[in-house]
Design an enzyme around this catalytic site. Structure first.
Site, PDB file in Angstrom:
ATOM      1  CB  SER A  72       4.085 -11.745  -7.241  1.00  0.00           C
ATOM      2  OG  SER A  72       3.340 -10.659  -7.771  1.00  0.00           O
ATOM      3  CB  ILE A 105       9.568  -2.679  -3.717  1.00  0.00           C
ATOM      4  CG1 ILE A 105      10.080  -1.483  -4.531  1.00  0.00           C
ATOM      5  CG2 ILE A 105      10.055  -2.583  -2.273  1.00  0.00           C
ATOM      6  CD1 ILE A 105       9.467  -0.157  -4.127  1.00  0.00           C
ATOM      7  CG  ASP A 109      -8.357  -9.759  -5.517  1.00  0.00           C
ATOM      8  OD1 ASP A 109      -7.820  -8.693  -5.144  1.00  0.00           O
ATOM      9  OD2 ASP A 109      -9.241  -9.808  -6.389  1.00  0.00           O
ATOM     10  CG  ASN A 111       5.399  -3.553  -1.436  1.00  0.00           C
ATOM     11  OD1 ASN A 111       6.012  -2.528  -1.716  1.00  0.00           O
ATOM     12  ND2 ASN A 111       5.263  -4.557  -2.306  1.00  0.00           N
ATOM     13  NE  ARG A 170     -11.247  -5.454  10.796  1.00  0.00           N
ATOM     14  CZ  ARG A 170     -11.765  -6.597  11.262  1.00  0.00           C
ATOM     15  NH1 ARG A 170     -11.907  -6.783  12.567  1.00  0.00           N
ATOM     16  NH2 ARG A 170     -12.136  -7.547  10.435  1.00  0.00           N
ATOM     17  CE1 TYR A 181       0.155   4.132  -6.273  1.00  0.00           C
ATOM     18  CE2 TYR A 181       1.146   6.312  -6.487  1.00  0.00           C
ATOM     19  CZ  TYR A 181       1.244   4.983  -6.130  1.00  0.00           C
ATOM     20  OH  TYR A 181       2.419   4.495  -5.614  1.00  0.00           O
ATOM     21  CE  LYS A 208       0.460   3.781  -2.662  1.00  0.00           C
ATOM     22  NZ  LYS A 208       0.735   2.551  -1.897  1.00  0.00           N
TER      23      LYS A 208
END
Length: 226
Positions: A10, A13, A52, A79, A112, A145, A149
């Site tokens: 939304s 990127i 969500d 993403n 999955r 964060y 990652k």
């Protein structure tokens, strides 16, 4: 005709990316909690799904859509991301969990449930961060964060090995700073060297051709050092 799934579609990127895929006349499933910006595009080959992804049961909607409408998925772009910028000692377990639910657990669960729909040549691209690269410069305040990652990098490496005989490829793009809403919210005064559309164009090209050259790899996509 390719079928593409993009999370975090939304804004930033992801928002630019779904439009680039649509211009190529691919079928796009655009996933986000807030689908209003996607619906306003009014592009016929983009389907917006309000989910969500931090809630495991909601991911069932992705499975149901693909099973009913597509039967196969050519490209999955993991993403969506959540970022908390806070000193480590002030970061609660709940905040760590919230970040990991989006950045790690949702990536694992969406991948999955879609495994049965990947075919030879399918490409799963997970968007990580330079902050998740071992030995890279780390920024204070991003303990949840950056560690999350790093986790998805290892997950993708493992999946590439587990499914190496299927013809399905799993790769990671560890991107540097990109001027997105998420970056502006976390670091209001920071100006990134790349725009969202520039990075989206790179991801588009990599998703379409990168699996010819890579599997189980993490590519560092950053124009700055660190």
């Amino acid at each position: 005709m390719k079928n593409i799934v993009v999370t975090g579609a939304s804004r930033g990127i992801g928002f630019e990316l779904i439009q680039l895929y649509a211009k190529r006349n691919y079928n796009v499933l655009a996933i986000s909690r807030n689908i209003n910006p996607i619906q306003k595009l009014n592009i016929k080959n983009i389907t917006a799904l309000s989910i969500d992804i931090s809630e495991e049961k909601e991911i069932q909607k992705v499975l149901n859509f693909v099973k009913t409408n597509w039967k196969k998925v050519d490209i999955l772009i993991n993403n969506a991301g959540k970022l908390v910028n806070k000193p480590f000692y002030k970061t609660s377990t709940e905040e760590f969990m919230d970040v990991y639910k989006v950045n790690v657990f949702a990536v694992a669960e969406i991948t999955r449930v879609l495994i049965p729909f990947f075919t030879k040549g399918s490409h799963i691209v997970t968007i990580s961060s330079m902050g998740g690269i071992q030995g890279s410069v780390k920024f204070p305040g991003l303990s949840a964060y950056s560690s999350s990652k790093g986790a998805v990098i290892t997950l993708s490496e493992l999946l590439a090995e587990e499914y190496k005989n299927s013809g399905v490829s799993f790769n990671v793009l560890a991107i540097g700073a990109v001027q997105t809403e998420m970056l502006s919210e976390a670091f209001p005064d920071y100006k990134a060297p790349l725009s969202a559309i520039e990075m989206a164009q790179y991801i588009l090209n990599f998703s379409l051709t990168g699996n010819q050259f890579y599997n189980g790899k993490v590519l560092q996509v950053s124009s700055t050092t660190p």
